[in-house]
Motif scaffolding. Structure first.
Motif, PDB file in Angstrom:
ATOM      1  N   GLU A  50      -4.547   7.886  17.171  1.00  0.00           N
ATOM      2  CA  GLU A  50      -4.154   9.185  16.716  1.00  0.00           C
ATOM      3  C   GLU A  50      -3.336   9.901  17.176  1.00  0.00           C
ATOM      4  O   GLU A  50      -3.599  10.100  18.726  1.00  0.00           O
ATOM      5  N   TRP A  51      -2.310  10.503  16.889  1.00  0.00           N
ATOM      6  CA  TRP A  51      -1.212  11.313  17.733  1.00  0.00           C
ATOM      7  C   TRP A  51      -0.556  12.338  16.674  1.00  0.00           C
ATOM      8  O   TRP A  51       0.330  11.659  15.941  1.00  0.00           O
ATOM      9  N   ASN A  52      -0.410  13.354  17.269  1.00  0.00           N
ATOM     10  CA  ASN A  52       0.248  14.401  16.533  1.00  0.00           C
ATOM     11  C   ASN A  52       0.120  14.410  14.823  1.00  0.00           C
ATOM     12  O   ASN A  52       0.835  14.049  14.220  1.00  0.00           O
ATOM     13  N   ASP A  53      -1.141  14.137  14.563  1.00  0.00           N
ATOM     14  CA  ASP A  53      -1.718  14.029  13.031  1.00  0.00           C
ATOM     15  C   ASP A  53      -1.347  12.982  12.518  1.00  0.00           C
ATOM     16  O   ASP A  53      -1.227  12.711  11.231  1.00  0.00           O
ATOM     17  N   VAL A  54      -0.781  11.769  13.231  1.00  0.00           N
ATOM     18  CA  VAL A  54      -0.421  10.294  12.581  1.00  0.00           C
ATOM     19  C   VAL A  54      -1.477   9.513  12.964  1.00  0.00           C
ATOM     20  O   VAL A  54      -1.690   9.364  14.369  1.00  0.00           O
ATOM     21  N   ASP A  55      -2.187   8.872  12.129  1.00  0.00           N
ATOM     22  CA  ASP A  55      -3.115   7.855  12.472  1.00  0.00           C
ATOM     23  C   ASP A  55      -2.478   6.611  12.209  1.00  0.00           C
ATOM     24  O   ASP A  55      -2.094   6.124  10.912  1.00  0.00           O
TER      25      ASP A  55
END
Length: 250
Positions: A50-55
């Motif tokens: 999970e990173w910057n609202d990207v999964d």
């Protein structure tokens, strides 16, 4: 003598139980210059980044309750079509409407037709980028290769670059040259379960060669991951081996 032996056995069992009790599958957070990167251990060979609202989901498998409270995937990476890596039942339980699937050809051929417009096929050595994330497909296979469960150029391991970090997920592989030749890996997930992949000593030897900064043993059902950690730690290299509970009771 018998009493001493019995005490030793009980002590070993209590120690092993204590170590196992300390394991959890809570997410780990890595602070980066590009925002926090969260690593969610899920089950067996399944992990979510999970990173910057990207999964990014890797090999989603298992019951729907494992994914409760998790964000919807934007990217789904599948290494190969064996049932504990490609689970059409699990995919059906997830909201994949906006997801892009990164898969080898053999996986694309076994996925339902409804996903066809969302699939990107990568061969070993090919790359794909989306939402600031770069994915490179690399080899995963057994040794010797001939007649193996996992043959070369059949499935994909992946090197994922996100948040300025290089992540390696092995898929089902043995201690292959392509793994040993990896460079500048920040976080690695390496399998170890006989007879399907490799034992803990083969895995440790490979890991000690490419030296990731953080190393998660995963896909390790029935293997002594505490011993794996001891072997890696013994060499005194700067590798942070993190043990998680990849087989939570439900």
């Amino acid at each position: 003598m018998l009493r001493s032996a019995a005490i030793l056995i009980i002590t070993c069992l209590l120690t092993a139980s204590s170590v196992f009790a300390q394991l959890n599958n809570n997410p780990d957070t890595f602070e980066t210059e590009n925002g926090d990167l969260k690593v969610h251990p899920i089950l067996h060979g399944t992990v979510i980044f999970e990173w910057n609202d990207v999964d990014v989901y890797v090999d989603p498998w298992g019951s729907a309750d494992l994914y409760e409270g998790k964000s919807e995937p934007e990217l789904i990476l599948i290494t190969h079509p064996h049932g504990d890596h490609l689970s059409n039942e699990t995919l059906a339980a997830l909201n994949t409407e906006n997801a892009t699937f990164i898969v080898p050809q053999v996986v694309a051929e076994q996925m339902p037709e409804k996903y066809s417009e969302q699939v990107v096929i990568l061969k070993n050595g090919e790359t794909y980028s989306q939402n600031g994330i770069k994915i490179k497909a690399i080899p995963m296979y057994n040794l010797p290769n001939e007649g193996a469960r996992h043959t070369k150029n059949w499935g994909n391991g992946y090197v994922i670059t996100m948040a300025g970090q290089r992540l390696y997920v092995s898929g089902d592989t043995e201690d292959i040259p392509e793994m040993r030749q990896l460079e500048k890996i920040d976080i690695a997930f390496v399998c170890m379960n006989l007879p399907y992949t490799m034992d803990i000593y083969q895995a440790a030897s490979g890991v000690l060669d490419f030296e990731p900064k953080v190393m998660y043993p995963y896909h390790h059902r029935g293997q002594d991951i505490e011993r794996f950690k001891e072997v890696v730690d013994w060499e005194g290299k700067d590798i942070d081996v993190r043990l998680k509970n990849w087989y939570p009771e439900r």
